[in-house]
Motif scaffolding. Structure first.
Motif, mmCIF file in Angstrom:
data_model
loop_
_atom_site.group_PDB
_atom_site.id
_atom_site.type_symbol
_atom_site.label_atom_id
_atom_site.label_comp_id
_atom_site.label_asym_id
_atom_site.label_seq_id
_atom_site.Cartn_x
_atom_site.Cartn_y
_atom_site.Cartn_z
ATOM 1 N N THR A 340 -35.509 -26.902 -26.690
ATOM 2 C CA THR A 340 -34.448 -26.693 -25.667
ATOM 3 C C THR A 340 -34.698 -26.996 -24.287
ATOM 4 N N TRP A 341 -35.684 -26.349 -23.640
ATOM 5 C CA TRP A 341 -36.017 -26.530 -22.421
ATOM 6 C C TRP A 341 -36.496 -28.024 -22.259
ATOM 7 N N ALA A 342 -37.143 -28.690 -22.961
ATOM 8 C CA ALA A 342 -37.285 -30.000 -22.795
ATOM 9 C C ALA A 342 -36.250 -31.133 -22.792
ATOM 10 N N GLY A 343 -35.114 -30.567 -23.621
ATOM 11 C CA GLY A 343 -33.788 -31.447 -23.391
ATOM 12 C C GLY A 343 -32.950 -31.448 -22.027
ATOM 13 N N LEU A 344 -33.499 -32.182 -20.966
ATOM 14 C CA LEU A 344 -33.062 -32.047 -19.922
ATOM 15 C C LEU A 344 -32.083 -33.380 -19.846
ATOM 16 N N LYS A 345 -31.039 -33.113 -18.761
ATOM 17 C CA LYS A 345 -29.931 -34.203 -18.561
ATOM 18 C C LYS A 345 -30.648 -35.261 -17.644
ATOM 19 N N GLY A 346 -30.006 -36.587 -17.539
ATOM 20 C CA GLY A 346 -30.208 -37.614 -16.813
ATOM 21 C C GLY A 346 -29.610 -38.797 -16.885
ATOM 22 N N THR A 347 -30.386 -39.991 -17.144
ATOM 23 C CA THR A 347 -29.403 -41.272 -17.119
ATOM 24 C C THR A 347 -28.113 -41.230 -17.676
ATOM 25 N N MET A 348 -28.297 -40.897 -18.952
ATOM 26 C CA MET A 348 -26.906 -41.110 -19.880
ATOM 27 C C MET A 348 -25.712 -40.068 -19.096
ATOM 28 N N SER A 349 -26.218 -38.925 -18.854
ATOM 29 C CA SER A 349 -25.050 -38.162 -18.265
ATOM 30 C C SER A 349 -24.680 -38.731 -17.003
ATOM 31 N N ILE A 350 -25.393 -39.242 -15.879
ATOM 32 C CA ILE A 350 -24.764 -40.252 -14.984
ATOM 33 C C ILE A 350 -24.027 -40.958 -15.153
ATOM 34 N N PHE A 351 -24.248 -41.849 -16.348
ATOM 35 C CA PHE A 351 -23.246 -42.910 -16.799
ATOM 36 C C PHE A 351 -22.030 -42.349 -17.104
ATOM 37 N N LEU A 352 -21.978 -41.212 -17.919
ATOM 38 C CA LEU A 352 -20.832 -40.676 -18.468
ATOM 39 C C LEU A 352 -20.031 -40.033 -17.271
#
Length: 395
Positions: A340-352
């Motif tokens: 759970t903790w290792a699943g951070l947000k990043g590149t794909m979220s920024i694109f969306l």
């Protein structure tokens, strides 16, 4: 973005990556994002414009391909059922639960419809472990956790885009709300991308055996990474899943023989430089772009939404793994908490986020809130992964 600006950003990225030679404890992407936020206040960088096209068509194919072909085949085989479940059914459950939770709490702060809340959840669901996988591997002897996190991210990047696209069509009124059409399009776009990528990955792998020149073999990998991505997008299936499946199949194919071992070495050398350069530019650009959207009035809601995303992800992972005896024996609540903790947000979220802004004619508060949640996730989760993994899974 000019050539001089690009070179200067690459130099900054090089200096930061050099500080963490062993890639053990320093969350480099987080530091780059903060530097990017600082650079946004300098007039020299004010002309830089980050678009969804730049992220999607320039950075993503390279980053997805290098992660896919480097992903150990044995790691995928050992954890394939869990990875595929989390990246498909798991992500759909997460979007549904998180969307409902966001809709329930956003009322006093932000006017969001239920579909709008679902779109927000789709934006915040894809994971980006690039800043934590190396730390995770060095923090615990259990490499399975890193394999699951990385494998899930590779696949859920593609499924998240499909989910976002369908929900965005509903949000803008371009498509009707239909459960049947949702799953129909999801399967068509996802399986079509996987099939197309696997077919071309197999073809290119055979071409490698006939091309003994190392430089030409690297050229083939570039054609595969970007060619299959754009071909898939052209025919209407997932370019992300096509690139990932092509990279995975290439990894499987050259893993069967030592004949092309030099190909792997040459490929690692070339794509290693590409990956580090792309990550340096990308996270600096994310910081530069995010600076204009961070709004103090929405910070409280952003913290709430971030906490909800953690809770929902834990419920989905822990709940689903406990349903099946095979997973229950291997995945304890401690493993679920770490995943759970290792699943951070990043590149794909920024694109969306940028895609939403482009399609919705300006995202306003939606964009500001999403950017804030992503930045909070990058900071807290990347900093916390080392101590949390050591505490939960003591070597």
């Amino acid at each position: 973005m000019s050539i001089n600006q690009t070179i200067l950003l690459l130099l900054i990225g090089y200096l930061i990556f050099t500080l963490d030679k062993k890639q053990e404890n320093l969350p480099v992407p987080m530091i780059l994002v903060f530097i990017g936020i600082g650079l946004s206040f300098l007039p020299y960088f004010s002309t830089i414009e980050v678009t969804e096209h730049l992220i999607y068509h320039v950075f993503l194919p390279a980053l997805l391909f290098v992660s896919a072909y480097r992903f150990p085949p044995e790691g995928f085989k050992r954890n394939s059922h869990l990875i595929i479940f989390l990246a498909t059914i798991g992500i759909i459950l997460t979007v549904g639960l998180l969307g409902a939770a966001i809709y329930a709490v956003s009322g006093p702060f932000l006017s969001l419809s239920l579909i709008g809340a679902m779109v927000m959840a789709a934006v915040l669901t894809p994971t980006d472990p690039v800043s934590v996988v190396s730390i995770l591997k060095n923090s615990t002897s259990d490499e399975r956790m890193a394999d699951v996190v990385e494998g899930e991210s590779l696949l859920n990047d593609g499924t998240s885009i499909v989910i976002f696209s369908v929900l965005m069509g509903m949000y803008t009124g371009h498509s009707d709300v239909s459960l049947f059409s949702f799953f129909g399009e999801f399967l068509l776009v996802s399986l079509g991308g996987v099939g197309l990528g696997a077919a071309f990955g197999w073809l290119i792998s055979k071409g490698v055996h006939y091309t003994h020149n190392r430089e030409y073999q690297v050229m083939l990998s570039i054609v595969l990474a970007y060619g299959i991505f754009n071909l898939a997008e052209y025919v209407g299936v997932s370019g992300v899943l096509a690139t990932v499946s092509a990279g995975l199949l290439l990894s499987f194919e050259y893993g069967k023989t030592i004949k092309e071992e030099h190909f792997k070495e040459t490929l690692d050398g070339f794509w290693g430089v590409v990956e580090t350069s792309a990550l340096s530019l990308l996270f600096l650009l994310i910081g530069i772009e995010a600076a204009g959207y961070l709004a103090a009035p929405l910070l409280g809601l952003a913290v709430i939404v971030f906490l909800l995303s953690i809770v929902v992800r834990f419920v989905v992972i822990a709940g689903s793994t406990q349903l099946f005896p095979h997973w229950r024996r291997k995945i304890s609540w401690r493993h679920s908490a770490l995943l759970t903790w290792a699943g951070l947000k990043g590149t794909m979220s920024i694109f969306l986020i940028l895609s939403f802004e482009a399609e919705a004619d300006g995202g306003g508060s939606f964009t500001a809130l999403a950017f804030a949640v992503v930045i909070i996730s990058l900071v807290l989760q990347s900093v916390g992964v080392a101590p949390i993994s050591k505490r939960l899974l003591k070597s």
